[in-house]
Design a protein around this motif. Structure first.
Motif, PDB file in Angstrom:
ATOM      1  N   LEU A   9     -25.157 -14.957  74.309  1.00 48.85           N
ATOM      2  CA  LEU A   9     -25.227 -14.800  72.863  1.00 48.85           C
ATOM      3  C   LEU A   9     -23.886 -15.140  72.216  1.00 48.85           C
ATOM      4  O   LEU A   9     -23.827 -15.821  71.194  1.00 48.85           O
ATOM      5  N   ARG A  10     -22.793 -14.708  72.825  1.00 46.71           N
ATOM      6  CA  ARG A  10     -21.457 -15.006  72.300  1.00 46.71           C
ATOM      7  C   ARG A  10     -21.219 -16.515  72.256  1.00 46.71           C
ATOM      8  O   ARG A  10     -20.710 -17.054  71.284  1.00 46.71           O
ATOM      9  N   ARG A  11     -21.617 -17.240  73.317  1.00 48.45           N
ATOM     10  CA  ARG A  11     -21.450 -18.694  73.338  1.00 48.45           C
ATOM     11  C   ARG A  11     -22.271 -19.367  72.235  1.00 48.45           C
ATOM     12  O   ARG A  11     -21.796 -20.288  71.571  1.00 48.45           O
ATOM     13  N   LEU A  12     -23.505 -18.914  72.043  1.00 54.20           N
ATOM     14  CA  LEU A  12     -24.355 -19.475  70.990  1.00 54.20           C
ATOM     15  C   LEU A  12     -23.732 -19.268  69.616  1.00 54.20           C
ATOM     16  O   LEU A  12     -23.653 -20.191  68.801  1.00 54.20           O
ATOM     17  N   VAL A  13     -23.290 -18.047  69.348  1.00 51.71           N
ATOM     18  CA  VAL A  13     -22.692 -17.725  68.053  1.00 51.71           C
ATOM     19  C   VAL A  13     -21.417 -18.537  67.835  1.00 51.71           C
ATOM     20  O   VAL A  13     -21.225 -19.138  66.772  1.00 51.71           O
ATOM     21  N   THR A  41     -32.314 -21.507  68.388  1.00 49.58           N
ATOM     22  CA  THR A  41     -32.143 -20.634  69.554  1.00 49.58           C
ATOM     23  C   THR A  41     -31.646 -19.258  69.148  1.00 49.58           C
ATOM     24  O   THR A  41     -32.099 -18.237  69.690  1.00 49.58           O
ATOM     25  N   LEU A  42     -30.735 -19.198  68.193  1.00 47.92           N
ATOM     26  CA  LEU A  42     -30.259 -17.902  67.706  1.00 47.92           C
ATOM     27  C   LEU A  42     -31.400 -17.113  67.060  1.00 47.92           C
ATOM     28  O   LEU A  42     -31.521 -15.897  67.268  1.00 47.92           O
ATOM     29  N   VAL A  44     -34.671 -17.385  67.670  1.00 46.50           N
ATOM     30  CA  VAL A  44     -35.595 -16.947  68.721  1.00 46.50           C
ATOM     31  C   VAL A  44     -34.976 -15.797  69.517  1.00 46.50           C
ATOM     32  O   VAL A  44     -35.633 -14.801  69.811  1.00 46.50           O
ATOM     33  N   SER A  45     -33.697 -15.909  69.831  1.00 52.17           N
ATOM     34  CA  SER A  45     -33.008 -14.910  70.645  1.00 52.17           C
ATOM     35  C   SER A  45     -32.909 -13.559  69.950  1.00 52.17           C
ATOM     36  O   SER A  45     -32.874 -12.516  70.605  1.00 52.17           O
ATOM     37  N   THR A  46     -32.842 -13.579  68.616  1.00 54.14           N
ATOM     38  CA  THR A  46     -32.673 -12.327  67.868  1.00 54.14           C
ATOM     39  C   THR A  46     -33.953 -11.862  67.186  1.00 54.14           C
ATOM     40  O   THR A  46     -33.962 -10.806  66.551  1.00 54.14           O
ATOM     41  N   GLY A  47     -35.020 -12.647  67.296  1.00 54.26           N
ATOM     42  CA  GLY A  47     -36.287 -12.262  66.688  1.00 54.26           C
ATOM     43  C   GLY A  47     -36.268 -12.360  65.171  1.00 54.26           C
ATOM     44  O   GLY A  47     -36.915 -11.583  64.480  1.00 54.26           O
ATOM     45  N   THR A  48     -35.523 -13.319  64.648  1.00 56.36           N
ATOM     46  CA  THR A  48     -35.428 -13.512  63.208  1.00 56.36           C
ATOM     47  C   THR A  48     -35.926 -14.902  62.840  1.00 56.36           C
ATOM     48  O   THR A  48     -36.198 -15.718  63.711  1.00 56.36           O
ATOM     49  N   LEU A  55     -27.425 -14.502  62.786  1.00 56.19           N
ATOM     50  CA  LEU A  55     -26.002 -14.274  63.027  1.00 56.19           C
ATOM     51  C   LEU A  55     -25.620 -12.820  62.786  1.00 56.19           C
ATOM     52  O   LEU A  55     -24.833 -12.241  63.540  1.00 56.19           O
ATOM     53  N   GLU A  56     -26.183 -12.206  61.736  1.00 52.75           N
ATOM     54  CA  GLU A  56     -25.917 -10.780  61.470  1.00 52.75           C
ATOM     55  C   GLU A  56     -26.354  -9.925  62.658  1.00 52.75           C
ATOM     56  O   GLU A  56     -25.606  -9.067  63.127  1.00 52.75           O
ATOM     57  N   VAL A  57     -27.576 -10.163  63.127  1.00 57.98           N
ATOM     58  CA  VAL A  57     -28.117  -9.399  64.252  1.00 57.98           C
ATOM     59  C   VAL A  57     -27.279  -9.648  65.508  1.00 57.98           C
ATOM     60  O   VAL A  57     -26.932  -8.715  66.228  1.00 57.98           O
ATOM     61  N   ALA A  58     -26.941 -10.900  65.756  1.00 57.71           N
ATOM     62  CA  ALA A  58     -26.152 -11.235  66.940  1.00 57.71           C
ATOM     63  C   ALA A  58     -24.800 -10.525  66.905  1.00 57.71           C
ATOM     64  O   ALA A  58     -24.359  -9.958  67.916  1.00 57.71           O
ATOM     65  N   HIS A  59     -24.154 -10.522  65.750  1.00 54.87           N
ATOM     66  CA  HIS A  59     -22.856  -9.844  65.642  1.00 54.87           C
ATOM     67  C   HIS A  59     -23.010  -8.332  65.848  1.00 54.87           C
ATOM     68  O   HIS A  59     -22.155  -7.703  66.487  1.00 54.87           O
ATOM     69  N   GLN A  60     -24.085  -7.763  65.354  1.00 55.68           N
ATOM     70  CA  GLN A  60     -24.337  -6.327  65.572  1.00 55.68           C
ATOM     71  C   GLN A  60     -24.528  -6.040  67.053  1.00 55.68           C
ATOM     72  O   GLN A  60     -23.967  -5.089  67.583  1.00 55.68           O
TER      73      GLN A  60
END
Length: 88
Positions: A9-13, A41-42, A44-48, A55-60
């Motif tokens: 997730l960090r690499r994607l962001v 991909t972000l 799909v990965s975060t369900g948004t 990006l908000e969800v990924a950072h959380q």
């Protein structure tokens, strides 16, 4: 819902944010195919459904993720130090 590994997730962001920073906000058509793939991909990965929300969800998630495992040193029978790879 399954969550991606924090390192993935960090690499994607990081990659998405670097590409987005390189594109002028006045020219959304200049967004590369790679940036669109990362946005998808972000999401799909975060369900948004929106990359900004993704990006908000990924950072959380990354803020609450456990710290990455540190590389440890193992000693072999020959006395040489061999770094232990981090789990994938």
């Amino acid at each position: 819902m399954l969550r991606p590994h924090p390192a993935v997730l960090r690499r994607l962001v990081d990659e998405y944010e670097a590409l987005a920073a390189a594109v002028p906000a006045s020219d959304p058509a200049a967004v590369s195919a790679r940036a669109r793939d990362l946005a998808y991909t972000l999401c799909v990965s975060t369900g948004t459904r929106d990359v900004e929300r993704a990006l908000e969800v990924a950072h959380q998630w990354l803020a609450t993720a456990p710290a990455p495992a540190r590389e440890t040193i193992q000693q072999t029978v020959t006395g040489q130090h061999v770094p232990t790879p981090e789990p994938a």
